[in-house]
Design an enzyme around this catalytic site. Structure first.
Site, short mmCIF file in Angstrom:
data_model
loop_
_atom_site.label_atom_id
_atom_site.label_comp_id
_atom_site.label_asym_id
_atom_site.label_seq_id
_atom_site.Cartn_x
_atom_site.Cartn_y
_atom_site.Cartn_z
N TYR A 102 55.27 -65.57 16.76
CA TYR A 102 56.67 -65.26 17.08
C TYR A 102 56.96 -63.77 16.83
O TYR A 102 57.46 -63.05 17.69
CB TYR A 102 57.62 -66.14 16.26
N LYS A 161 57.82 -60.33 19.39
CA LYS A 161 58.91 -59.33 19.27
C LYS A 161 58.32 -57.92 19.27
O LYS A 161 58.85 -57.01 19.92
CB LYS A 161 59.74 -59.59 18.01
N SER A 174 63.86 -58.37 15.99
CA SER A 174 63.99 -59.03 14.68
C SER A 174 63.37 -58.17 13.60
O SER A 174 62.41 -57.43 13.84
CB SER A 174 63.24 -60.37 14.75
#
Ligand code: UFG
Length: 343
Positions: A153, A157, A128
């Site tokens: 989050y 990644k 992302s």
């Protein structure tokens, strides 16, 4: 020759389902693994309606090492993996960081163990643009420094990319990490699209749900950013363009054309649009007037980010094709289609 077989984890989710269709339409056999924690089993039927092929499916949690090892023992003919399955809500990750670390890291590790044991040498990983935070320079290239994450989050990644960097270095495994910008829109058929559970966090589902009457009013988070109209800017990209990049990435690895063990590509259009640009596009293509109001900024939001796409364009031979208006009209068609079907 038999078709190549691709394991798609999270294949009933938003980007996963569109990618399964593209893979099938390009002659791949697909097996989906999904725990259905954020998707519906019905998606399989809709995939089959589009492609004419029902994908193989197993429901279990990839964070469970025993179940994942058992899966690979039963399925020893997998040529490559596309790994979508992960928790993805920024706000939720702030409230439940350990869930995010456990789920997102453990499932990647379990898959890599399976790849090692069964000599599966290719993985495409869902990353992302969140790994960049607020970049110092725009458009942001893949070489931009990775700054401290803004959320657990985003941190998962970053950590998954690091795990891939070291594992691909020590084991005969290649990976391509695709850093998505803001995927929106839906399949032209309006048979698959984004299905947020409860109140949507993301802009476009909130817009379409407001226009259809499921929500009263869209809150625009801040109009005091240093942008042309004061609202935050993102690089929105059609989910089908994203899906197509995955097929190209798989072909690149299976064809032995990777130039390093871990390659990283931005997937965006290269153009930034403000929240008001997105609303205007929606109103233009739908003919609906959207009820919205300006409210304070949402904590954790970056001001603006858009991709430098030259590396993906030149190396993958891939370019996002769909315009913002096409993204918004497909999202609207999908929202309207949901009215007449059981979800
Ligand atoms: N926004 C609103 N109102 C809403 C929802 C969003 O004004 O109800 C605004 C946000 O403030 C932001 C823009 O619309 O400026 C886009 O917001 P989204 O929530 O749709 O997307 P984000 O850019 O916040 O998040 C996306 C992905 C994340 C990823 C992140 C990386 O959803 O998974 O990009 O920047 F981590």
């Amino acid at each position: 020759m038999a078709n190549k077989k691709i394991l798609v984890t999270g294949g009933t989710g938003f980007i996963g389902s569109h990618t399964v269709v593209e893979l099938q339409q390009n002659g791949y056999d697909v097996i989906i693994v999904d725990n259905l924690s954020n998707s519906s089993i019905d998606v399989l039927d809709y995939i089959a309606k589009i492609s004419g092929i029902m994908p193989a499916f197993e429901q279990f949690d990839l964070a469970d090492g025993k179940l994942t090892a058992g899966f690979f023992n039963r399925n020893n003919n997998i040529d490559g993996i596309i790994h979508f399955a992960a928790f993805k809500a920024v706000g939720e990750s702030m409230a439940k960081p350990l869930d995010y670390y456990r789920n997102n890291l453990q499932s990647l590790i379990n898959l890599l163990e399976g790849m090692k044991t069964h000599a599966i040498s290719n993985m495409v990983f869902s990353s992302s643009c969140t790994v960049y935070g607020q970049p110092d320079e725009l458009p942001v290239t893949e070489k931009a420094p990775i700054k401290p994450a803004w959320s657990p989050y985003g941190n998962t990644k970053q950590m998954c990319e690091e795990i891939l960097r070291f594992v691909t270095h020590s084991h005969p495994v290649h990976a391509i990490a695709l850093r998505y910008f803001n995927p929106i829109g839906a399949h032209d058929s309006a048979l698959i699209g984004e299905l947020p559970l409860g109140v949507p966090n993301n802009l476009v589902p909130f817009i379409t749900q407001t226009a259809i009457g499921k929500r009263e009013c869209l809150s625009v988070f801040g109009n005091d950013y240093n942008t042309s109209d004061g609202t935050a800017v993102r690089d929105y990209i059609h989910v089908v363009d994203i899906a197509k990049a995955h097929v190209i990435a798989v072909e690149r690895m299976l064809g032995g054309r990777s130039k390093s063990e871990l390659e990283i590509f931005n997937l965006g259009t290269g153009t930034g649009y403000s929240v008001l640009d997105v609303i205007n596009s929606f109103e233009r293509v739908s003919g609906e007037k959207l009820n919205y109001k300006i409210v304070p900024r949402r904590p954790g939001d970056v001001e603006m980010v858009w991709a430098d796409t030259r590396f993906a364009n030149d190396e993958l031979g891939w370019k996002a094709e769909k315009s913002l208006d096409e993204m918004m009209s497909s999202a609207w068609k999908w929202e309207k289609a949901l009215v007449t079907r059981p979800v």
